[in-house]
Design a protein around this motif. Structure first.
Motif, mmCIF file in Angstrom:
data_model
loop_
_atom_site.group_PDB
_atom_site.id
_atom_site.type_symbol
_atom_site.label_atom_id
_atom_site.label_comp_id
_atom_site.label_asym_id
_atom_site.label_seq_id
_atom_site.Cartn_x
_atom_site.Cartn_y
_atom_site.Cartn_z
ATOM 1 N N GLY A 4 7.224 -4.145 -12.133
ATOM 2 C CA GLY A 4 6.193 -3.121 -12.260
ATOM 3 C C GLY A 4 4.902 -3.519 -11.585
ATOM 4 N N LEU A 5 4.507 -4.774 -11.780
ATOM 5 C CA LEU A 5 3.280 -5.265 -11.148
ATOM 6 C C LEU A 5 3.379 -5.223 -9.632
ATOM 7 C CD1 LEU A 5 0.498 -6.668 -11.565
ATOM 8 C CD2 LEU A 5 1.710 -8.843 -11.424
ATOM 9 N N ALA A 6 4.513 -5.669 -9.091
ATOM 10 C CA ALA A 6 4.694 -5.665 -7.638
ATOM 11 C C ALA A 6 4.692 -4.243 -7.089
ATOM 12 C CB ALA A 6 5.994 -6.370 -7.277
ATOM 13 N N PHE A 7 5.350 -3.325 -7.796
ATOM 14 C CA PHE A 7 5.421 -1.934 -7.319
ATOM 15 C C PHE A 7 4.042 -1.294 -7.252
ATOM 16 C CE2 PHE A 7 5.659 2.591 -8.387
ATOM 17 C CZ PHE A 7 6.414 3.060 -7.320
ATOM 18 N N PHE A 8 3.301 -1.351 -8.340
ATOM 19 C CA PHE A 8 2.012 -0.669 -8.387
ATOM 20 C C PHE A 8 0.993 -1.317 -7.453
ATOM 21 C CE2 PHE A 8 3.756 0.875 -12.441
ATOM 22 C CZ PHE A 8 3.518 2.230 -12.275
ATOM 23 N N ASN A 9 1.052 -2.639 -7.314
ATOM 24 C CA ASN A 9 0.114 -3.296 -6.410
ATOM 25 C C ASN A 9 0.493 -3.082 -4.945
ATOM 26 O OD1 ASN A 9 -2.078 -5.224 -7.705
ATOM 27 N ND2 ASN A 9 -0.294 -5.232 -9.055
ATOM 28 N N THR A 10 1.730 -2.729 -4.685
ATOM 29 C CA THR A 10 2.132 -2.403 -3.316
ATOM 30 C C THR A 10 1.760 -0.977 -2.963
ATOM 31 O OG1 THR A 10 3.969 -3.974 -3.375
ATOM 32 C CG2 THR A 10 4.087 -2.222 -1.734
ATOM 33 N N VAL A 11 2.040 -0.037 -3.862
ATOM 34 C CA VAL A 11 1.806 1.383 -3.584
ATOM 35 C C VAL A 11 0.326 1.721 -3.569
ATOM 36 C CG1 VAL A 11 2.207 3.722 -4.449
ATOM 37 C CG2 VAL A 11 4.057 2.041 -4.499
ATOM 38 N N PHE A 12 -0.451 1.123 -4.464
ATOM 39 C CA PHE A 12 -1.856 1.496 -4.608
ATOM 40 C C PHE A 12 -2.810 0.416 -4.093
ATOM 41 C CE2 PHE A 12 0.491 3.634 -8.037
ATOM 42 C CZ PHE A 12 0.244 4.961 -7.688
ATOM 43 N N ALA A 13 -2.347 -0.459 -3.227
ATOM 44 C CA ALA A 13 -3.201 -1.517 -2.688
ATOM 45 C C ALA A 13 -4.245 -0.943 -1.742
ATOM 46 C CB ALA A 13 -2.358 -2.559 -1.963
ATOM 47 N N ALA A 14 -5.402 -1.599 -1.712
ATOM 48 C CA ALA A 14 -6.465 -1.157 -0.806
ATOM 49 C C ALA A 14 -6.067 -1.324 0.652
ATOM 50 C CB ALA A 14 -7.749 -1.937 -1.096
ATOM 51 N N ALA A 15 -5.143 -2.271 0.926
ATOM 52 C CA ALA A 15 -4.713 -2.499 2.309
ATOM 53 C C ALA A 15 -4.008 -1.287 2.903
ATOM 54 C CB ALA A 15 -3.785 -3.714 2.361
ATOM 55 N N ASN A 16 -3.492 -0.402 2.053
ATOM 56 C CA ASN A 16 -2.811 0.785 2.564
ATOM 57 C C ASN A 16 -3.779 1.767 3.215
ATOM 58 O OD1 ASN A 16 -0.265 -0.077 1.714
ATOM 59 N ND2 ASN A 16 -0.524 0.806 -0.329
ATOM 60 N N ALA A 17 -5.047 1.644 2.897
ATOM 61 C CA ALA A 17 -6.047 2.540 3.479
ATOM 62 C C ALA A 17 -6.581 2.035 4.816
ATOM 63 C CB ALA A 17 -7.198 2.727 2.498
ATOM 64 N N ASP A 18 -6.165 0.856 5.230
ATOM 65 C CA ASP A 18 -6.635 0.293 6.500
ATOM 66 C C ASP A 18 -5.864 0.947 7.653
ATOM 67 O OD1 ASP A 18 -7.566 -1.196 8.592
ATOM 68 O OD2 ASP A 18 -6.783 -3.117 7.877
ATOM 69 N N PRO A 19 -6.533 1.702 8.510
ATOM 70 C CA PRO A 19 -5.820 2.395 9.605
ATOM 71 C C PRO A 19 -5.260 1.442 10.651
ATOM 72 C CG PRO A 19 -8.187 2.681 9.828
ATOM 73 C CD PRO A 19 -7.971 2.018 8.500
ATOM 74 N N THR B 208 2.160 0.159 9.511
ATOM 75 C CA THR B 208 2.786 0.969 8.467
ATOM 76 C C THR B 208 4.272 0.650 8.375
ATOM 77 O OG1 THR B 208 1.200 2.761 8.820
ATOM 78 C CG2 THR B 208 3.245 3.294 7.655
ATOM 79 N N LEU B 209 4.721 0.350 7.159
ATOM 80 C CA LEU B 209 6.138 0.107 6.924
ATOM 81 C C LEU B 209 6.853 1.358 6.425
ATOM 82 C CD1 LEU B 209 6.076 -3.411 5.207
ATOM 83 C CD2 LEU B 209 6.564 -2.877 7.587
ATOM 84 N N VAL B 210 6.217 2.057 5.463
ATOM 85 C CA VAL B 210 6.801 3.254 4.868
ATOM 86 C C VAL B 210 5.716 4.306 4.732
ATOM 87 C CG1 VAL B 210 7.995 4.226 2.872
ATOM 88 C CG2 VAL B 210 8.483 1.884 3.582
ATOM 89 N N GLN B 211 6.056 5.553 5.081
ATOM 90 C CA GLN B 211 5.133 6.675 4.933
ATOM 91 C C GLN B 211 5.891 7.799 4.234
ATOM 92 O OE1 GLN B 211 1.734 6.941 6.455
ATOM 93 N NE2 GLN B 211 1.570 8.639 5.019
ATOM 94 N N VAL B 212 5.504 8.102 2.979
ATOM 95 C CA VAL B 212 6.128 9.181 2.218
ATOM 96 C C VAL B 212 5.020 10.124 1.766
ATOM 97 C CG1 VAL B 212 7.549 9.816 0.240
ATOM 98 C CG2 VAL B 212 7.980 7.673 1.446
ATOM 99 N N GLY B 213 4.855 11.226 2.464
ATOM 100 C CA GLY B 213 3.791 12.158 2.138
ATOM 101 C C GLY B 213 2.442 11.476 2.278
ATOM 102 N N PRO B 214 1.603 11.558 1.230
ATOM 103 C CA PRO B 214 0.290 10.906 1.313
ATOM 104 C C PRO B 214 0.332 9.403 1.074
ATOM 105 C CG PRO B 214 0.515 12.004 -0.802
ATOM 106 C CD PRO B 214 1.748 12.345 -0.015
ATOM 107 N N PHE B 215 1.478 8.911 0.619
ATOM 108 C CA PHE B 215 1.584 7.490 0.292
ATOM 109 C C PHE B 215 2.006 6.700 1.528
ATOM 110 C CE2 PHE B 215 2.283 9.596 -3.796
ATOM 111 C CZ PHE B 215 1.351 8.933 -4.575
ATOM 112 N N ARG B 216 1.259 5.635 1.771
ATOM 113 C CA ARG B 216 1.515 4.779 2.927
ATOM 114 C C ARG B 216 1.536 3.332 2.456
ATOM 115 N NH1 ARG B 216 -2.674 2.551 6.406
ATOM 116 N NH2 ARG B 216 -1.789 1.805 8.372
ATOM 117 N N ILE B 217 2.561 2.604 2.878
ATOM 118 C CA ILE B 217 2.698 1.196 2.493
ATOM 119 C C ILE B 217 2.631 0.353 3.758
ATOM 120 C CG2 ILE B 217 4.189 -0.550 1.466
ATOM 121 C CD1 ILE B 217 5.334 1.585 -0.332
#
Length: 253
Positions: free
Chosen positions: A79-94, A98-107
């Motif tokens: 659970g910790l790994a999932f939430f810290n991966t999906v909602f990490a601040a690094a995902n907002a860095d343009p 990008t590894l995965v892009q699902v709708g507004p979610f970017r990993i």
């Protein structure tokens, strides 16, 4: 869940069973602090691997006991790994890949590495905690805290009583649920069970306090039935633990 318990004879006579509990506690705290300095996934892997191997080889811990102890930690780590991966601040860095892009979610790769590192760190902490609990006799821990760490007997043996009371919460919860069923109420989870558990915990604490006062804990010098002494085994285990921590942090450098 990792809880206090009496060790089997084979575990008491094992290498880690004979090692000073205070030393093992210091090693566990040192490893925890070392892991807290990095989110690199490699140091937790080293520490967790050493902890598991030590439990089997040096502690004679049955695989089933170790599996039950660390199973909840695995779930929490996922659970910790999932939430810290999906909602990490690094995902907002343009500029991040990008590894995965699902709708507004970017990993991104950085977010995935950070999430995995945090999850592995929690698993390593759980493995070290299980190693300490499953190879440490609670009574010997209290004796070691008094004799080697020079803690107050009232504090050390009071902590021992609290430490050994943890498994009793499950038994108390079962008893309260059975009492509700006998009264024709639902036997599942209910907020009022917390009140019952609190009352039982206060009563148990009161009985422990009265028993300690009756035995004059903290009133003066005490004789000792079991002496806990430092020995060559403690030195060897301590040096090995320092080497493990150094290697774990070195692989991340």
């Amino acid at each position: 869940m990792i809880v206090a318990r009496d060790l089997a004879p084979a575990q008491l006579d094992s290498v880690l069973g004979r090692t000073s509990p205070v030393l093992k506690l210091a090693i566990a705290i040192g490893w925890f602090l070392g892991l807290a300095t990095t989110i690199d996934p490699r140091p937790p892997v080293v520490v967790a691997t050493v902890a598991v191997i030590s439990a089997f080889v040096l502690g004679r811990v049955p695989p089933a006991d170790l599996g039950r102890a660390v199973a909840p930690v695995w779930l929490a780590a996922l659970g910790l790994a999932f939430f810290n991966t999906v909602f990490a601040a690094a995902n907002a860095d343009p500029s991040a890949a990008t590894l995965v892009q699902v709708g507004p979610f970017r990993i991104t790769a950085a977010a995935l590495a950070g999430g995995i590192g945090l999850g592995l760190r929690l698993i390593a902490i759980g493995a070290v905690g299980a190693l300490f609990v499953l190879t440490t006799d609670p009574t010997r821990l209290a004796d070691s805290l008094v004799q080697q760490a020079r803690l107050s007997p009232r504090f050390a043996y009071g902590a021992l009583a609290a430490y050994q009371a943890v498994p009793r919460f499950g038994e108390d919860l079962t008893m309260l649920r059975q009492a509700r069923r006998l009264r024709g109420l639902r036997g599942g989870w209910h907020p009022r069970l917390l009140v019952g558990l609190l009352v039982l915990a206060i009563r148990q604490g009161d009985r422990v306090a009265l028993a300690m006062d009756a035995r004059a804990f903290g009133s003066g010098p005490r004789t000792r039935y079991r002496e806990v002494r430092w020995g060559p085994l403690d030195v060897a285990i301590g040096l090995a633990a320092v080497v493990v921590l150094f290697v774990a942090l070195a692989v991340a450098a």
